[in-house]
Design an enzyme around this catalytic site. Structure first.
Site, PDB file in Angstrom:
ATOM      1  N   LYS A 155       7.400  10.756  22.985  1.00 19.63           N
ATOM      2  CA  LYS A 155       7.769   9.001  22.352  1.00 19.63           C
ATOM      3  C   LYS A 155       7.638   9.139  20.569  1.00 19.63           C
ATOM      4  CE  LYS A 155       5.735   5.613  21.019  1.00 19.63           C
ATOM      5  NZ  LYS A 155       6.931   5.084  19.937  1.00 19.63           N
ATOM      6  N   GLU A 202       9.154   4.600  16.801  1.00 16.90           N
ATOM      7  CA  GLU A 202      10.195   3.127  17.100  1.00 16.90           C
ATOM      8  C   GLU A 202      11.290   3.822  15.931  1.00 16.90           C
ATOM      9  OE1 GLU A 202       6.461   0.828  16.702  1.00 16.90           O
ATOM     10  OE2 GLU A 202       7.103   2.481  17.547  1.00 16.90           O
ATOM     11  N   SER A 220      -2.163   5.332  13.428  1.00 19.68           N
ATOM     12  CA  SER A 220      -3.284   4.879  12.948  1.00 19.68           C
ATOM     13  C   SER A 220      -4.289   4.789  14.013  1.00 19.68           C
ATOM     14  CB  SER A 220      -2.808   2.807  12.860  1.00 19.68           C
ATOM     15  OG  SER A 220      -2.718   2.254  14.367  1.00 19.68           O
ATOM     16  N   GLU A 248      -7.035   1.580   4.437  1.00 17.39           N
ATOM     17  CA  GLU A 248      -5.934   3.010   4.374  1.00 17.39           C
ATOM     18  C   GLU A 248      -4.817   1.738   3.873  1.00 17.39           C
ATOM     19  OE1 GLU A 248      -3.674   7.025   5.958  1.00 17.39           O
ATOM     20  OE2 GLU A 248      -4.411   5.103   7.354  1.00 17.39           O
ATOM     21  N   CYS A 307      -1.141  10.859   6.112  1.00 21.27           N
ATOM     22  CA  CYS A 307      -2.316  11.043   6.334  1.00 21.27           C
ATOM     23  C   CYS A 307      -3.111  11.639   5.240  1.00 21.27           C
ATOM     24  CB  CYS A 307      -2.040  11.090   7.757  1.00 21.27           C
ATOM     25  SG  CYS A 307      -1.661  13.093   8.292  1.00 21.27           S
TER      26      CYS A 307
END
Length: 523
Positions: free
Chosen positions: A198, A201, A251, A406, A306
């Protein structure tokens, strides 16, 4: 019935978004059973160029029926694929890396810049770091070796073998549209699994191009499948009984939800999540090299990494460093990623930009000094873009929201410590544990830092200490949930299960029946 796939010159086409805008925008397809098929969904998400706000393509919210078809395809393909010789699986990866190199610049990097916003040069780096994992997977025959001990008892041998799990799945973030899919499916399928991917999006195009290349490289139908969507499709992946393992990058909120929900169903999960990566700068650090590292690691990819170096702890105070930091940050060019000489492209969305602005404002209201404020920057010709200029906040303390959260933008936080011990304490008290670096010319300080720091990836005069794929990406603490990290030996272990075989071939007559516990001693 799912519609037919699109072919041209014998190649499967996903109609992945291209940097030429069409009206109406193309619809991104699912990949199910080797066919790129249009979804029957009535719900779509706009894929938007973050530099222009133009709609690049439309992404369907894959239906439950289509999701089940993808899982069924992967499950059906598994028996034959797992029994395909490992050398044949490796050859697909050899061909895939060749095709990725062919299309790295003209297709993959350009698509990433169009959908995600990063500069073309950074987009090529995105692809290349993923390519290194594909190259690592080319050695799977060695990586997947088991163990053997002869004559563990009288006439008995024991050996272990690593076997694939079955259907695995990957859920990807927006910030590395090529690298993260390549962290996942090449390792999984070369181990003999089949895969449901996946993509994000927000920028699925690179994953779709990589799927085209995987089919062109010879990956059999059904081994790799792609579905699209948001929360519902993620929950379907977590809940489906036929999916054995899930890889996730994103996240903390999403990562812990996936970890908890999937683990309850008995699945393996590796979940790379948020970070607050620190650099400790000692007074004896090399000035030019350190400044260049802080600027590159703090503002590269518009801070949307990240492993971005978002926080600097200056031992002895930041004042001596501030003027030069500001000077070098101001010299960075903010523009659309396709423009020559651009250092920082836009952030992914208007919502991301607003969140970054809010956290900067929160910092200044809490007492931080905005020694460089990148808010309200306007880029000529791209006035609608989601641009945030390089921002430096000084005198940041650990109780500020801008430090606790963050930021995921081009914002560098500057903190102060009186000693190395205090600086290490600041880093270790943070909940995250992806990476941390020290800049120093002292081997004693570097060794103390290496031993005492709690981050999973440590840099010594290296700002972004991400290991090459023959090691593993070893984030820790709140930055990772699971037992086995991405790629390297841990990645192979994640995508395989151990089977231990004990065998005996008797060459003497059986001496009756014994109901006692078997032992390793000769009787």
């Amino acid at each position: 019935m799912l519609s037919a796939s699109v072919r041209r010159n014998g190649r499967f086409l996903s109609t992945a978004a291209e940097p030429i805008y069409r009206n109406p925008p193309p619809i991104v397809r699912n990949l199910i059973g080797g066919q790129f098929v249009e979804s029957r969904s009535k719900e779509f998400i706009d894929i938007v160029n973050p530099a222009t706000q133009e709609v690049v393509s439309k992404l369907p919210l894959t239906t439950d029926e289509e999701f089940r078809a993808a899982v069924h395809s992967a499950k059906s393909a598994f028996p034959k694929w797992r029994n395909t010789p490992i050398t044949a699986r490796q050859r697909v990866m050899f061909k895939l890396q060749e095709l990725i190199r062919r299309d790295m610049v003209d297709k993959l990097a350009l698509n990433i810049t169009t959908e995600q916003g990063k500069t073309l040069r950074d987009a090529q780096g995105d692809v290349f770091r993923g390519l290194e994992v594909v190259e690592h997977a080319c050695g799977m025959a060695t990586l997947q070796m088991g163990e053997y001990v002869s004559n563990v008892s009288s006439g008995i041998d024991t050996y272990s073998i690593r076997e694939p799990l079955g259907v695995c799945a990957g859920i990807c973030p927006f910030n590395f549209p090529a690298m993260i899919p390549l962290w996942m499916f090449p390792m999984a399928v070369t181990c003999g699994n089949t895969f449901i991917l996946k993509p994000s999006e927000k920028d699925p195009g690179a994953a779709m191009i990589l799927a085209e290349l995987a089919l062109e490289a010879g990956l059999p139908d059904g081994v790799l499948n792609i579905v699209h969507g948001t929360n519902d499709i993620v929950n379907n992946i977590c809940d489906d009984d036929d999916i054995r393992a899930i890889s996730f990058v994103g996240s903390n909120t999403a990562g812990m939800h996936i970890y908890a929900r999937a683990a309850t169903k008995g699945k393996r999960v590796q979940s790379n999540m948020g970070a607050k990566n620190h650099a400790i700068v000692m007074p004896d650090a090399s000035i030019d090299a350190t400044l260049n590292s802080l600027i590159a690691a703090g503002f590269g990819a518009a801070g949307q990494r990240c492993m971005a170096l978002s926080t600097v702890v200056f031992v002895g105070g930041s004042r001596p460093w501030e003027d030069e930091l500001i000077k070098r940050a101001k010299a960075l060019k903010v523009n659309a990623g396709t423009e020559a000489g651009t250092d920082l492209g836009p952030v992914i969305s208007r919502q991301a930009k607003d969140r970054i602005y809010r956290l900067i404002q929160s910092g200044t209201e809490s007492g931080a000094r905005a020694v460089l404020d990148g808010r309200n920057i306007v880029v000529a010709g791209y006035e609608a873009g989601n641009f945030v200029g390089p921002t430096i906040l000084a005198d940041v303390t650990s109780d500020m929201e801008c430090y606790k959260e963050e930021i995921f933008g081009p914002v560098l936080l500057c903190m102060q410590a009186e000693s190395l011990e205090e600086a290490i304490s600041i880093v270790n008290n943070n909940k995250y544990g992806n990476g941390a670096s020290i800049f120093t010319s002292s081997g004693i300080a570097a060794r103390k830092f290496q031993n005492d720091i709690e981050a999973g990836q440590v840099g010594i005069n290296v700002p972004i200490p991400v290991p090459l794929p023959f090691f593993s990406f070893t984030g820790s603490k709140a930055s990772f949930a699971g037992d086995l990290n991405f790629y390297g030996k841990a990645g192979v272990q994640f995508y395989t299960q151990i089977k231990t075989v004990t065998q005996q071939w008797k060459d003497l007559p059986v001496q009756g029946v014994s109901l006692a516990m078997p032992t390793s001693q000769k009787t």
